[in-house]
Design a protein around this motif. Structure first.
Motif, mmCIF file in Angstrom:
data_model
loop_
_atom_site.group_PDB
_atom_site.id
_atom_site.type_symbol
_atom_site.label_atom_id
_atom_site.label_comp_id
_atom_site.label_asym_id
_atom_site.label_seq_id
_atom_site.Cartn_x
_atom_site.Cartn_y
_atom_site.Cartn_z
ATOM 1 N N TRP A 198 0.840 -1.204 0.000
ATOM 2 C CA TRP A 198 0.000 0.000 0.000
ATOM 3 C C TRP A 198 0.873 1.252 0.000
ATOM 4 O O TRP A 198 0.636 2.190 -0.768
ATOM 5 C CB TRP A 198 -0.932 -0.018 1.206
ATOM 6 N N LEU B 89 -6.464 6.214 -3.025
ATOM 7 C CA LEU B 89 -5.896 5.256 -2.071
ATOM 8 C C LEU B 89 -6.207 5.665 -0.638
ATOM 9 O O LEU B 89 -6.568 4.832 0.195
ATOM 10 C CB LEU B 89 -4.385 5.154 -2.261
ATOM 11 N N SER C 238 -8.498 3.504 2.043
ATOM 12 C CA SER C 238 -7.630 2.788 2.980
ATOM 13 C C SER C 238 -8.429 2.273 4.167
ATOM 14 O O SER C 238 -9.373 2.923 4.619
ATOM 15 C CB SER C 238 -6.513 3.706 3.475
#
Length: 441
Positions: free
Chosen positions: A399, A414, A418
């Motif tokens: 990630w 992202l 998350s």
């Protein structure tokens, strides 16, 4: 051949019988050799430079041994600086390159008749500052492979101790009685490991046997000196081999007692896998000409004691970060009793550790603030090393890798997608609860 009495004269290896070429010697070293020779002094290239040239390797340093006294060397070179108190050395400066010039020394036994003690009660050298002859200089060196001299007068190699044969056979052999030499200076045990790992040589049996018994002598060596030796061991391109040999001979436990204790209780190969991966990474970076910081190296070597200590503290209802900070301080303080670390390395090392919990915080602006931290890249590399070793789920490292590579729009996606941590969920629930409570007004 392992004592001066066993050889009436040195072996002279003519230019036609060895592989050393002046084309592979530093031009600055040649300047020093020729000027000393032209001034009427004996002057030889000596030590690791000669050894590496004979092995077809590129030497890191070029050291010179000479009959000239330091003051005489100083008079020959305007760019010379004399260093050292107990034994004066001449450093001839050529920009960033320094050619070290040492006057021939005699074995410490030569000074045995003087009033001041030469050896301690344990056999350790206290003084080694007596000038000697060319032959005496050869026999007082540590290993035969480091006691070879390149003569600038006729380009021959002079071998007093049998070092040329040992290089050909891949053998590392101490000059003199191995146990006595190790007791004189316990750091020679670390040098034996370093050269064996670096050169791929085997340690000769008589030189190897005392290693298993004399490791405790390292506890009396100055911690600052051991720090320097650790850098040579682990930043010389053979960190994995050095680590394995140190553990084999029982030396690693004296240098890193807390880490050695954790290695006795492996779980699924951890932490040994983690350490090997870290040292393999160090060797790879050095081979590629990339920088390696001691802070990162020591962070990996001490991580398992820190991690376990932090886990114990967390049971005392301390927060994860607080527990980690306390553990880092305690383990660092304990380690410096064995090997001292300058603050310019120990502080970044602790920052690498204390950044680790922050990688779990992947919401809002926190990831971007973490990426702006001066130690982010080292901490990120450390995180991914932990993932690769199996300590963490690889998803976390992946990630953060994607976040760094993403453009601004993809980066925001992202962050929005998350996963939320349990702590973050509790914090948001408390915030919503406060907002829904009527005010006293």
């Amino acid at each position: 051949m392992n004592s001066p009495s066993s050889a009436s004269s040195p072996r002279i290896i003519p230019r036609a019988e060895h592989a050393i070429s002046r084309a592979n010697i530093s031009q600055n070293a040649l300047k020093v050799l020729y000027r000393l020779k032209d001034a009427g002094y004996e002057a030889y290239l000596v030590g690791g430079g000669v050894r590496d040239l004979l092995l077809g390797r590129e030497p890191k340093d070029f050291d010179i041994a000479t009959s000239a006294r330091p003051e005489e060397v100083n008079q020959l070179f305007r760019n010379c600086r004399l260093i050292g108190r107990r034994f004066r050395l001449a450093h001839v400066h050529f920009g960033r390159e320094i050619i070290e010039v040492a006057t021939f020394r005699a074995p410490h036994e030569i000074a045995a008749g003087e009033d001041e003690a030469v050896l301690s009660d344990e056999g350790r050298i206290l003084r080694d500052n007596v000038y000697g002859t060319f032959e005496q200089d050869a026999w007082r060196r540590d290993f035969t492979v480091n006691a070879l001299y390149y003569d600038i007068r006729d380009f021959s190699v002079v071998d007093h101790t049998g070092g040329a044969d040992d290089i050909r056979e891949g053998v590392l052999r101490l000059i003199g009685d191995p146990e006595v030499r190790y007791r004189e200076d316990p750091v020679r045990m670390l040098r034996a490991v370093r050269f064996a790992a670096k050169l791929g040589f085997r340690i000769e049996r008589r030189s190897e046997t005392p290693l298993f018994e004399l490791a405790p002598l390292l506890a009396d060596v100055a911690p600052a000196r051991l720090f320097d030796e650790m850098l040579k061991l682990f930043q010389g391109g053979a960190a994995v081999a050095s680590f394995e040999l140190l553990r084999h001979y029982g030396l690693f436990g004296v240098l890193f007692p807390a880490t050695e204790a954790t290695l006795a209780t492996e779980v699924d190969g951890f932490p040994l896998t983690f350490l090997r991966l870290a040292l393999e990474n160090t060797d790879r970076r050095i081979a590629e000409g990339l920088p390696v910081t001691p802070a990162f190296l020591f962070a990996t070597l001490l991580w398992e004691p820190v991690r376990l200590r932090a886990a114990d503290l967390a049971h005392d209802e301390l927060g994860e970060l607080t527990a980690l900070q306390i553990a880092a301080a305690e383990v660092t303080a304990e380690q410096t009793r064995s090997i001292s670390m300058p603050k310019r390395f120990s502080l970044p090392m602790r920052e690498i550790w204390t950044q680790q919990p922050r990688f779990a915080q992947r919401q809002g602006k926190r990831p971007l603030r973490l990426m702006a931290h001066p130690r982010f890249r080292a901490a990120y590399d450390f995180l991914c090393l932990r993932s690769k070793a199996g300590e963490l789920d690889t998803e976390l490292c992946e990630w953060w890798t994607r976040l760094q590579e993403a453009d601004p729009e993809a980066r925001q996606t992202l962050l929005d997608a998350s996963p939320r941590t349990a702590k973050g969920r509790r914090r948001r629930r408390r915030s919503r609860a406060r907002k829904s409570t009527p005010s006293d007004a």
